[in-house]
Design a protein around this motif. Structure first.
Motif, PDB file in Angstrom:
ATOM      1  N   LEU A 178       4.021  10.401  -5.533  1.00 27.62           N
ATOM      2  CA  LEU A 178       2.976   9.744  -6.317  1.00 27.62           C
ATOM      3  C   LEU A 178       2.917   8.281  -5.919  1.00 27.62           C
ATOM      4  CD1 LEU A 178       3.997  11.350  -9.697  1.00 27.62           C
ATOM      5  CD2 LEU A 178       2.016  12.001  -8.313  1.00 27.62           C
ATOM      6  N   GLY A 179       1.736   7.814  -5.516  1.00 25.12           N
ATOM      7  CA  GLY A 179       1.636   6.443  -5.026  1.00 25.12           C
ATOM      8  C   GLY A 179       0.372   5.750  -5.488  1.00 25.12           C
ATOM      9  N   SER A 180       0.264   4.492  -5.099  1.00 22.96           N
ATOM     10  CA  SER A 180      -0.913   3.676  -5.404  1.00 22.96           C
ATOM     11  C   SER A 180      -1.479   3.145  -4.100  1.00 22.96           C
ATOM     12  CB  SER A 180      -0.548   2.516  -6.337  1.00 22.96           C
ATOM     13  OG  SER A 180       0.591   1.807  -5.864  1.00 22.96           O
ATOM     14  N   SER A 181      -2.766   3.310  -3.935  1.00 19.04           N
ATOM     15  CA  SER A 181      -3.441   2.847  -2.730  1.00 19.04           C
ATOM     16  C   SER A 181      -4.841   2.349  -3.096  1.00 19.04           C
ATOM     17  CB  SER A 181      -3.569   3.967  -1.701  1.00 19.04           C
ATOM     18  OG  SER A 181      -4.316   3.540  -0.582  1.00 19.04           O
ATOM     19  N   THR A 182      -4.893   1.070  -3.412  1.00 21.93           N
ATOM     20  CA  THR A 182      -3.779   0.132  -3.434  1.00 21.93           C
ATOM     21  C   THR A 182      -3.755  -0.543  -4.798  1.00 21.93           C
ATOM     22  OG1 THR A 182      -4.107  -0.324  -1.069  1.00 21.93           O
ATOM     23  CG2 THR A 182      -2.826  -1.913  -2.297  1.00 21.93           C
ATOM     24  N   LEU A 183      -2.558  -0.755  -5.348  1.00 20.55           N
ATOM     25  CA  LEU A 183      -2.415  -1.474  -6.600  1.00 20.55           C
ATOM     26  C   LEU A 183      -2.519  -2.971  -6.334  1.00 20.55           C
ATOM     27  CD1 LEU A 183      -1.651  -1.149  -9.663  1.00 20.55           C
ATOM     28  CD2 LEU A 183       0.703  -1.605  -8.943  1.00 20.55           C
ATOM     29  N   ASN A 184      -3.415  -3.644  -7.044  1.00 16.96           N
ATOM     30  CA  ASN A 184      -3.542  -5.090  -6.895  1.00 16.96           C
ATOM     31  C   ASN A 184      -2.394  -5.750  -7.657  1.00 16.96           C
ATOM     32  OD1 ASN A 184      -6.037  -5.204  -5.332  1.00 16.96           O
ATOM     33  ND2 ASN A 184      -6.977  -4.335  -7.144  1.00 16.96           N
ATOM     34  N   ALA A 185      -1.443  -6.270  -6.912  1.00 20.01           N
ATOM     35  CA  ALA A 185      -0.143  -6.620  -7.483  1.00 20.01           C
ATOM     36  C   ALA A 185      -0.113  -7.947  -8.220  1.00 20.01           C
ATOM     37  CB  ALA A 185       0.905  -6.654  -6.357  1.00 20.01           C
TER      38      ALA A 185
ATOM     39  N   LEU B  41       8.096   8.075  -6.715  1.00 19.42           N
ATOM     40  CA  LEU B  41       7.123   6.985  -6.658  1.00 19.42           C
ATOM     41  C   LEU B  41       7.117   6.286  -5.301  1.00 19.42           C
ATOM     42  CD1 LEU B  41       5.114   5.158  -8.247  1.00 19.42           C
ATOM     43  CD2 LEU B  41       7.075   3.689  -8.764  1.00 19.42           C
ATOM     44  N   ASP B  42       5.918   6.076  -4.763  1.00 12.76           N
ATOM     45  CA  ASP B  42       5.679   5.185  -3.623  1.00 12.76           C
ATOM     46  C   ASP B  42       4.866   4.000  -4.127  1.00 12.76           C
ATOM     47  OD1 ASP B  42       6.974   6.597  -1.573  1.00 12.76           O
ATOM     48  OD2 ASP B  42       5.245   7.909  -1.290  1.00 12.76           O
ATOM     49  N   VAL B  43       5.393   2.805  -3.971  1.00 14.76           N
ATOM     50  CA  VAL B  43       4.748   1.603  -4.489  1.00 14.76           C
ATOM     51  C   VAL B  43       3.836   1.027  -3.410  1.00 14.76           C
ATOM     52  CG1 VAL B  43       5.097  -0.704  -5.438  1.00 14.76           C
ATOM     53  CG2 VAL B  43       6.697   1.146  -6.027  1.00 14.76           C
ATOM     54  N   GLY B  44       2.552   1.273  -3.548  1.00 10.60           N
ATOM     55  CA  GLY B  44       1.577   0.740  -2.601  1.00 10.60           C
ATOM     56  C   GLY B  44       0.834  -0.422  -3.225  1.00 10.60           C
ATOM     57  N   ILE B  45       1.019  -1.610  -2.679  1.00 10.25           N
ATOM     58  CA  ILE B  45       0.418  -2.798  -3.290  1.00 10.25           C
ATOM     59  C   ILE B  45      -0.304  -3.648  -2.245  1.00 10.25           C
ATOM     60  CG2 ILE B  45       2.025  -2.909  -5.238  1.00 10.25           C
ATOM     61  CD1 ILE B  45       3.661  -4.917  -3.813  1.00 10.25           C
ATOM     62  N   GLY B  46      -1.188  -4.487  -2.757  1.00 11.61           N
ATOM     63  CA  GLY B  46      -1.942  -5.376  -1.889  1.00 11.61           C
ATOM     64  C   GLY B  46      -2.523  -6.518  -2.681  1.00 11.61           C
ATOM     65  N   LEU B  47      -3.402  -7.262  -2.031  1.00  9.05           N
ATOM     66  CA  LEU B  47      -3.987  -8.458  -2.626  1.00  9.05           C
ATOM     67  C   LEU B  47      -5.319  -8.197  -3.303  1.00  9.05           C
ATOM     68  CD1 LEU B  47      -3.303 -10.965   0.284  1.00  9.05           C
ATOM     69  CD2 LEU B  47      -2.064 -10.788  -1.869  1.00  9.05           C
ATOM     70  N   GLY B  48      -5.929  -7.054  -3.019  1.00  5.22           N
ATOM     71  CA  GLY B  48      -7.304  -6.887  -3.463  1.00  5.22           C
ATOM     72  C   GLY B  48      -8.226  -7.746  -2.611  1.00  5.22           C
TER      73      GLY B  48
ATOM     74  N   PRO C 272      10.114   3.080  -2.196  1.00  6.19           N
ATOM     75  CA  PRO C 272       9.466   2.565  -0.988  1.00  6.19           C
ATOM     76  C   PRO C 272       8.288   1.659  -1.337  1.00  6.19           C
ATOM     77  CG  PRO C 272       9.831   4.934  -0.826  1.00  6.19           C
ATOM     78  CD  PRO C 272      10.124   4.554  -2.242  1.00  6.19           C
ATOM     79  N   ILE C 273       8.155   0.580  -0.568  1.00  5.63           N
ATOM     80  CA  ILE C 273       7.046  -0.359  -0.744  1.00  5.63           C
ATOM     81  C   ILE C 273       6.151  -0.276   0.487  1.00  5.63           C
ATOM     82  CG2 ILE C 273       6.377  -2.777  -0.933  1.00  5.63           C
ATOM     83  CD1 ILE C 273       8.971  -3.294  -2.443  1.00  5.63           C
ATOM     84  N   LEU C 274       4.885   0.044   0.260  1.00  2.00           N
ATOM     85  CA  LEU C 274       3.881   0.051   1.319  1.00  2.00           C
ATOM     86  C   LEU C 274       2.844  -1.005   0.991  1.00  2.00           C
ATOM     87  CD1 LEU C 274       4.752   3.239   0.618  1.00  2.00           C
ATOM     88  CD2 LEU C 274       3.398   3.610   2.676  1.00  2.00           C
ATOM     89  N   LEU C 275       2.407  -1.718   2.006  1.00  2.00           N
ATOM     90  CA  LEU C 275       1.472  -2.816   1.807  1.00  2.00           C
ATOM     91  C   LEU C 275       0.131  -2.506   2.458  1.00  2.00           C
ATOM     92  CD1 LEU C 275       3.786  -5.899   2.511  1.00  2.00           C
ATOM     93  CD2 LEU C 275       3.146  -4.932   0.294  1.00  2.00           C
ATOM     94  N   GLY C 276      -0.943  -2.908   1.772  1.00  2.00           N
ATOM     95  CA  GLY C 276      -2.276  -2.760   2.322  1.00  2.00           C
ATOM     96  C   GLY C 276      -2.713  -4.023   3.043  1.00  2.00           C
ATOM     97  N   GLY C 277      -3.904  -3.974   3.624  1.00  2.00           N
ATOM     98  CA  GLY C 277      -4.467  -5.149   4.292  1.00  2.00           C
ATOM     99  C   GLY C 277      -4.899  -4.850   5.707  1.00  2.00           C
TER     100      GLY C 277
END
Length: 306
Positions: A82-89, A112-119, A180-185
């Motif tokens: 279960l993850g977030s793509s992408t959670l605005n952190a 949980l997979d923590v997928g975060i980014g800046l928006g 795990p931390i995955l980053l968007g962008g």
């Protein structure tokens, strides 16, 4: 290749009871993961930076909270990640975010997979009272706080934005040393950060030459940081526009028949750990059609299509 789908949460799918049932059904199809997205508001005038000034899809104005929806998905499933793509952190203090994510890891028993980014939408930053300028540095310190909270029972942090006096912050997540931390962008700065300190990249289905140029930045950054680039995960998101007739070849990274879209995804997935994330919320309003299309994607990507 691993196969993931969006959690139904926008527009006509913003019904918690229906969402739970659809998550159960998606897991039963044999997919590997389910992912929430994060949208806070939908401006009535086209926001800067969206699709060449076009209006946003109307359904983005109706949405379920991503973290609560992840909890719903965790309760409705047993196996899938279960993850977030992408959670605005950056819209909440990182200590508060860490507590919520830890709770989700516990609820899901370590899925949980923590997928975060800046928006990307300035209006959302204004609405939350978070400065638009300096968001890269804010994300770096957010990651510092998450690491501090998750790796020890005793936490202390002193940074430009937040100070945490030496404190006990428990429980820790199920996953060790942390989820795990995955980053968007999609900028060189974002890809450098992926290579330097993330477990993977929340990417997108895109023309392959563009992808290769971006990924090279992450690989070089990982090598400079003394990390093995082969250990970085890649999750290719496609906001699928499924058509009955074949689309033009230059469109198939996001539009076309199920087979066309899957053919492009196969060209992007070069490693066994690569994952596709198919979002079907923009191509249908029907839960039954959503699940039928999901079944078609699973069959095509696993080689079990007729």
């Amino acid at each position: 290749m691993r196969i993931g789908f969006s959690v139904p949460q926008f527009g006509p799918f913003a019904d918690p009871h229906r969402t739970a049932g659809m998550c159960t059904a998606l897991e039963a199809l044999g997919c590997d993961s389910l992912w929430v997205a994060d949208r806070l508001l939908s401006p009535l005038t086209p926001p800067e930076g969206y699709a060449g000034g076009k209006p946003m899809p109307v359904r983005y104005g109706t949405h379920l909270d991503p973290l609560l929806t992840l909890g719903l998905a965790a309760s409705a499933t047993e196996r899938v990640r279960l993850g977030s793509s992408t959670l605005n952190a950056l819209w909440q203090p990182p200590l508060v975010l860490a507590r919520a994510l830890t709770t989700l890891d516990l609820i899901s028993r370590g899925r949980l997979d923590v997928g975060i980014g800046l928006g990307w939408m300035r209006e959302e930053y204004t609405a939350t009272g978070v400065p638009w300028r300096g968001r890269g540095a804010r994300l770096e310190e957010t990651l510092d706080v998450l690491e501090a909270v998750w790796r020890s029972a005793t936490v202390a942090h002193a940074g430009p934005l937040w100070t945490i006096s030496e404190s006990t912050v428990l429980p820790n997540p199920v996953q060790k040393p942390r989820p795990p931390i995955l980053l968007g962008g999609f900028t060189p700065f974002a890809l450098e950060r992926v290579g330097r300190r993330a477990d993977g990249w929340l990417a997108a289905s895109m023309p392959v030459p563009f992808f290769n140029g971006l990924w090279a930045v992450a690989v070089e950054a990982a090598e400079r940081a003394g990390r093995d680039p082969a250990g970085l995960r890649r999750v290719f998101r496609v906001n699928a526009d499924v058509t009955a007739a074949e689309a033009a070849p230059e469109e198939t990274h996001h539009r076309g028949t199920v087979r066309q879209i899957c053919d492009h995804l196969r060209t992007m997935c070069g490693e066994e750990t690569d994952e596709v994330l198919v979002d079907l919320q923009l191509t249908t309003d029907s839960p039954d059609r959503f699940l039928d299309l999901a079944a078609e994607f699973v069959a095509e990507l696993t080689g079990n299509s007729p």
